[in-house]
Scaffold this active site. Sequence first.
Site, PDB file in Angstrom:
ATOM      1  N   LYS A  22     -17.388   7.480  32.014  1.00  0.00           N
ATOM      2  CA  LYS A  22     -18.868   7.795  32.700  1.00  0.00           C
ATOM      3  C   LYS A  22     -18.949   6.895  34.128  1.00  0.00           C
ATOM      4  O   LYS A  22     -19.331   7.551  35.075  1.00  0.00           O
ATOM      5  CB  LYS A  22     -19.840   6.914  31.966  1.00  0.00           C
ATOM      6  CG  LYS A  22     -21.311   7.441  32.092  1.00  0.00           C
ATOM      7  CD  LYS A  22     -22.484   6.789  31.173  1.00  0.00           C
ATOM      8  CE  LYS A  22     -22.138   7.339  29.696  1.00  0.00           C
ATOM      9  NZ  LYS A  22     -23.003   6.405  28.734  1.00  0.00           N
ATOM     10  N   ARG A  91     -25.506   0.839  30.659  1.00  0.00           N
ATOM     11  CA  ARG A  91     -24.988   1.731  29.894  1.00  0.00           C
ATOM     12  C   ARG A  91     -23.471   1.692  29.582  1.00  0.00           C
ATOM     13  O   ARG A  91     -22.541   1.251  30.321  1.00  0.00           O
ATOM     14  CB  ARG A  91     -24.896   3.267  30.663  1.00  0.00           C
ATOM     15  CG  ARG A  91     -26.338   3.498  31.367  1.00  0.00           C
ATOM     16  CD  ARG A  91     -26.269   4.610  32.347  1.00  0.00           C
ATOM     17  NE  ARG A  91     -26.052   5.690  31.912  1.00  0.00           N
ATOM     18  CZ  ARG A  91     -25.726   6.915  32.601  1.00  0.00           C
ATOM     19  NH1 ARG A  91     -25.884   6.913  33.797  1.00  0.00           N
ATOM     20  NH2 ARG A  91     -25.664   8.027  32.043  1.00  0.00           N
ATOM     21  N   GLY A 100     -22.373   8.767  20.869  1.00  0.00           N
ATOM     22  CA  GLY A 100     -23.326   7.910  20.010  1.00  0.00           C
ATOM     23  C   GLY A 100     -22.657   6.679  19.117  1.00  0.00           C
ATOM     24  O   GLY A 100     -23.194   6.109  18.661  1.00  0.00           O
ATOM     25  N   MET A 102     -21.595   4.039  21.072  1.00  0.00           N
ATOM     26  CA  MET A 102     -21.822   2.739  21.599  1.00  0.00           C
ATOM     27  C   MET A 102     -23.439   2.562  22.358  1.00  0.00           C
ATOM     28  O   MET A 102     -24.211   3.816  22.268  1.00  0.00           O
ATOM     29  CB  MET A 102     -20.807   2.321  22.746  1.00  0.00           C
ATOM     30  CG  MET A 102     -19.671   2.033  22.078  1.00  0.00           C
ATOM     31  SD  MET A 102     -18.272   1.412  22.980  1.00  0.00           S
ATOM     32  CE  MET A 102     -18.135   2.887  24.143  1.00  0.00           C
ATOM     33  N   ARG A 333     -18.947  14.995  33.067  1.00  0.00           N
ATOM     34  CA  ARG A 333     -17.394  14.849  32.492  1.00  0.00           C
ATOM     35  C   ARG A 333     -17.013  16.056  32.098  1.00  0.00           C
ATOM     36  O   ARG A 333     -17.550  17.321  32.078  1.00  0.00           O
ATOM     37  CB  ARG A 333     -17.568  14.025  31.346  1.00  0.00           C
ATOM     38  CG  ARG A 333     -18.082  14.591  30.325  1.00  0.00           C
ATOM     39  CD  ARG A 333     -18.157  13.891  28.889  1.00  0.00           C
ATOM     40  NE  ARG A 333     -19.281  14.419  28.155  1.00  0.00           N
ATOM     41  CZ  ARG A 333     -19.863  13.826  27.317  1.00  0.00           C
ATOM     42  NH1 ARG A 333     -19.821  12.426  26.973  1.00  0.00           N
ATOM     43  NH2 ARG A 333     -20.912  14.178  26.527  1.00  0.00           N
ATOM     44  N   HIS A 449      -7.231   9.565   1.791  1.00  0.00           N
ATOM     45  CA  HIS A 449      -5.966  10.250   1.051  1.00  0.00           C
ATOM     46  C   HIS A 449      -6.066  11.737   1.108  1.00  0.00           C
ATOM     47  O   HIS A 449      -4.971  12.426   1.344  1.00  0.00           O
ATOM     48  CB  HIS A 449      -5.975   9.743  -0.550  1.00  0.00           C
ATOM     49  CG  HIS A 449      -4.990  10.269  -1.410  1.00  0.00           C
ATOM     50  ND1 HIS A 449      -4.987  11.521  -2.126  1.00  0.00           N
ATOM     51  CD2 HIS A 449      -3.723   9.899  -1.541  1.00  0.00           C
ATOM     52  CE1 HIS A 449      -4.042  11.652  -2.920  1.00  0.00           C
ATOM     53  NE2 HIS A 449      -3.063  10.893  -2.416  1.00  0.00           N
ATOM     54  N   SER A 764      22.312  18.702  15.030  1.00  0.00           N
ATOM     55  CA  SER A 764      21.100  19.169  14.742  1.00  0.00           C
ATOM     56  C   SER A 764      20.315  18.325  13.789  1.00  0.00           C
ATOM     57  O   SER A 764      20.937  17.675  12.928  1.00  0.00           O
ATOM     58  CB  SER A 764      20.787  20.735  13.806  1.00  0.00           C
ATOM     59  OG  SER A 764      19.620  20.881  13.678  1.00  0.00           O
ATOM     60  N   CYS A 832      15.878  20.241  13.579  1.00  0.00           N
ATOM     61  CA  CYS A 832      15.392  21.277  12.624  1.00  0.00           C
ATOM     62  C   CYS A 832      14.438  20.498  11.339  1.00  0.00           C
ATOM     63  O   CYS A 832      14.251  21.238  10.400  1.00  0.00           O
ATOM     64  CB  CYS A 832      16.533  21.939  11.892  1.00  0.00           C
ATOM     65  SG  CYS A 832      17.514  20.990  10.785  1.00  0.00           S
ATOM     66  N   TYR A 852      17.185  22.732  21.919  1.00  0.00           N
ATOM     67  CA  TYR A 852      16.313  23.668  21.074  1.00  0.00           C
ATOM     68  C   TYR A 852      15.619  23.046  20.096  1.00  0.00           C
ATOM     69  O   TYR A 852      16.012  22.007  19.799  1.00  0.00           O
ATOM     70  CB  TYR A 852      16.946  24.894  20.653  1.00  0.00           C
ATOM     71  CG  TYR A 852      17.871  24.526  19.354  1.00  0.00           C
ATOM     72  CD1 TYR A 852      17.364  24.420  17.952  1.00  0.00           C
ATOM     73  CD2 TYR A 852      19.429  24.410  19.694  1.00  0.00           C
ATOM     74  CE1 TYR A 852      18.269  24.244  17.047  1.00  0.00           C
ATOM     75  CE2 TYR A 852      20.163  24.409  18.505  1.00  0.00           C
ATOM     76  CZ  TYR A 852      19.591  24.199  17.436  1.00  0.00           C
ATOM     77  OH  TYR A 852      20.474  23.824  16.290  1.00  0.00           O
TER      78      TYR A 852
END
Length: 880
Positions: A22, A91, A100, A102, A333, A449, A764, A832, A852
């Site tokens: 801000k 602010r 919302g 702070m 922003r 979980h 790999s 991989c 790759y």
Amino acid sequence: MPKYVYDFTEGNKDLKDLLGGKGANLAEMTNLGLPVPPGFTITTDACRRFLEDGGLPEGLDEEISRHLTALEGRMGRRLGQADDPLLVSVRSGAKFSMPGMMETVLNIGLNDQSVHGLVKQAGGNERFAWDSYRRLIQMFGKTVQGIDGELFDEALEELKHGRDDLELEAADFQRLVETYKGIVREQTGQDFPADPHDQMRMAVMAVFESWNAPRAILYRRQERIPADLGTAVNVCSMVFGNCGMDSGTGVAFTRDPGSGHQGVYGDYLQNAQGEDVVAGIRNTMPLQDLERLDKPVYDELMKIMETLENHYRDLCDIEFTVERGKLWMLQTRVGKRTAGAAFRIAVQLADQGLIDLDEAVTRVSGAQLAQLMFPRFDGDAKTNKITTGMNASPGAAVGKAVFSSERAVELAAAGEDVILVRRETNPDDLAGMIAAQGVLTSRGGKTSHAAVVARGMGKTCVCGAEELEVSTKERRFTAPGGVVVSEGDVISIDGSSGAVYLGEVPVVPSPVVEYFEGATDQDDELVRAVHRIMTHADATRRLKVRANADNAEDAARARRFGAEGIGLCRTEHMFLGDRRQLVEDLVLASSKEERDQALAALEPLQKADFVEIFQAMEGLPVTIRLIDPPLHEFLPDYTELSVKVALAGDRAEEKDRRVLAAVKRLHEQNPMLGLRGVRLGLVIPGLFAMQVRAIAEAAKAVEGARAEIMIPLVGAVQELEYVKDEAQRILAEVGVEALVGTMIEVPRAALTAGQIAEAAEFFSFGTNDLTQMTWGFSRDDVEAAFFSKYLELGVFGVSPFESLDRDGVGRLVRIAAEEGRATRPDLKLGICGEHGGDPDSIHFCHQAGLDYVSCSPFRIPVARLEAGRAALTSAESDTR
Ligand code: ADP
Ligand code: MG
Ligand code: MG
């Protein structure tokens, strides 16, 4: 001493770390010459010190005073000056927006004297001044003094007595001020602080402290925002949208955050202040209507929005206030947007010439692309939404509600689609989660979980739908409005939005997937945007993208999705189904002849498997991993078989007895670390040789086939040499060429990579096993057992199985890459594990100089995009 306070004229948009989003953007707008009420920003650095030391850092008070005095000089009035007060807002504003979470306090500087000064300032407008005063006490009481906001709200409701807030008069607000002061006295035992400087100082400290409020901590954890950033504080001179019908306050986007289209998108509320617009105290009007109310202000606003877009070269959202016909900008922003809008906006901006295509590619993410690839609920369908929870794992799932893991498994086995509904899940629910189409819980956040495990499985999940009352015992839940859903009732859950619907919502395939699948019609603006971005990402990336695929169908899909080869073709599935019998024969063989016979029976089947894949890949490289899992995985379950043999007693079949003995012999305490991978090749004569021969024969049969033979679980170069010599002998016999390389998935292999590269033609990285063995985690056990706890405690911010752990596992990868290439400069390097499809891990692979990444077919577009972004945004450590 560090500088703790920056005037709005001193900062800029690149100082978000220090000034918060801000503050940095208020400074940027100020420097652009936009009408921003003057003010200053106290840095996040000051906040961090405050939180560490438990008090304002030395010198901060004086520094604030100096800036305040300068502000007062400019405004020609002093803070809270009795006859003509300067008022300010205090602010919060962190680096990342935490909506919302702070606090902000408006109208600081008012007290029983200065309220009269404000009346005078506003040309005798008593109503406005008393309204502002009561707002100060309300916000200050709630956010600074920690008083329950309900108390103020109730008092206001009582006073309104059903009236609209516009109908309240000066005397009403004056009375409310007295009531509010009473509430403060009662709740804190002290009078509302009348000294404007005390007000400001207390508010600054309250904003600092709000950084560590429980809900802010929770939010940061969910959004993976680091806990040690701190928040900045902005002190901004007040402008007033609540001083009459020629005043008001509003919010707007510079373009539609849903579609990206340019136009006027916003809300406006007359005679209102601050949060009134979003708080819904009255119906707002569409921003277009401001044109009618005040054409000059409207035109100026449109021009400013254009300036902001051109300056930020992106969609911006803004907050503004009109004070008696004068427009003020209070915030801007770069605005949040949906995944689809992100792609469209990036391409629109490129078309407008505001950004180039390189930048357009960096403006979207693999996560957004992945979101667009999930099937979704038909937007045109009629739906009955019963609640919204947290969007924990994306996708659209439809099924019958079930309330226990057992029922989920039972019904799924009977061919039903089910949604597992629980208050929260625990490791015992795992089987049910696997069986279900989706998971819905009424408790727990994005690190619960249910959320962690569902994301790991790629299963749709909505969690923390707190409005639902789940009764496992009665096998039902209730939703707001008295809706009752019992076991067997169909529900639909949207893991991308968190919505829960009663009944079946039709699911439609993603147009983006249809495009990747080869649909040619590009009517859809979104599809066109994705096409443009993907084409450019492909042209930009250095990393190649391969697929993990072990059958012709997956291989073909992978190619359609853009795979440039197969990085991992597992061979173990080729030993399942009817072929189990042959594996059993192999294990039970008691002589060389019997064993050779079993292998000879397997070989043509394997060859046919490989032929199909080589054909599908048409000359692209195919890395085939020789068999990896322990052989007993292909044999019957020990417990079941022993029960069978025991029950049969003397009549038990001879064969069952032999198999049981073999299962017993092969049983391992810790199969992950047992007889598997290259160890099988050394211990069971002929097994690897058979596979290599099948690969060689298949390669010979398919024109242009490019086989790469990969040996799993190597820890020492001697293991590899043994297997490689045999493989090369067979390749020579058959008369085909193929690379022979190894996986690097045991820490010792990474640490001795220089030696291993003497024998390996490619590496790999098998980062699933490498993660397990580096951390000492048994993945199947730990994820369900305690990962949610570890995430909650912040041991790691994200599971190391999801995103490659750069510090530990990543270090091993870098060592192996470096030392491997020191031995063999043209050593080909790939990855991989599942990390090959994870954005952050892909960036790491780019930086570590890999050639790759290989991932599941469905993740290939994500990997292509992220590889392009990595090339544009991250520096490579290696010189190549
Ligand atoms: P948030 O981060 O929650 O948006 P803000 O600091 O932006 O909080 O402030 C809350 C509301 O108060 C916003 O509507 C904002 O525009 C308004 N506001 C903040 N400072 C001022 C000010 N100096 N003058 C008028 N309105 C302000
Ligand atoms: Mg705001
Ligand atoms: Mg492995």
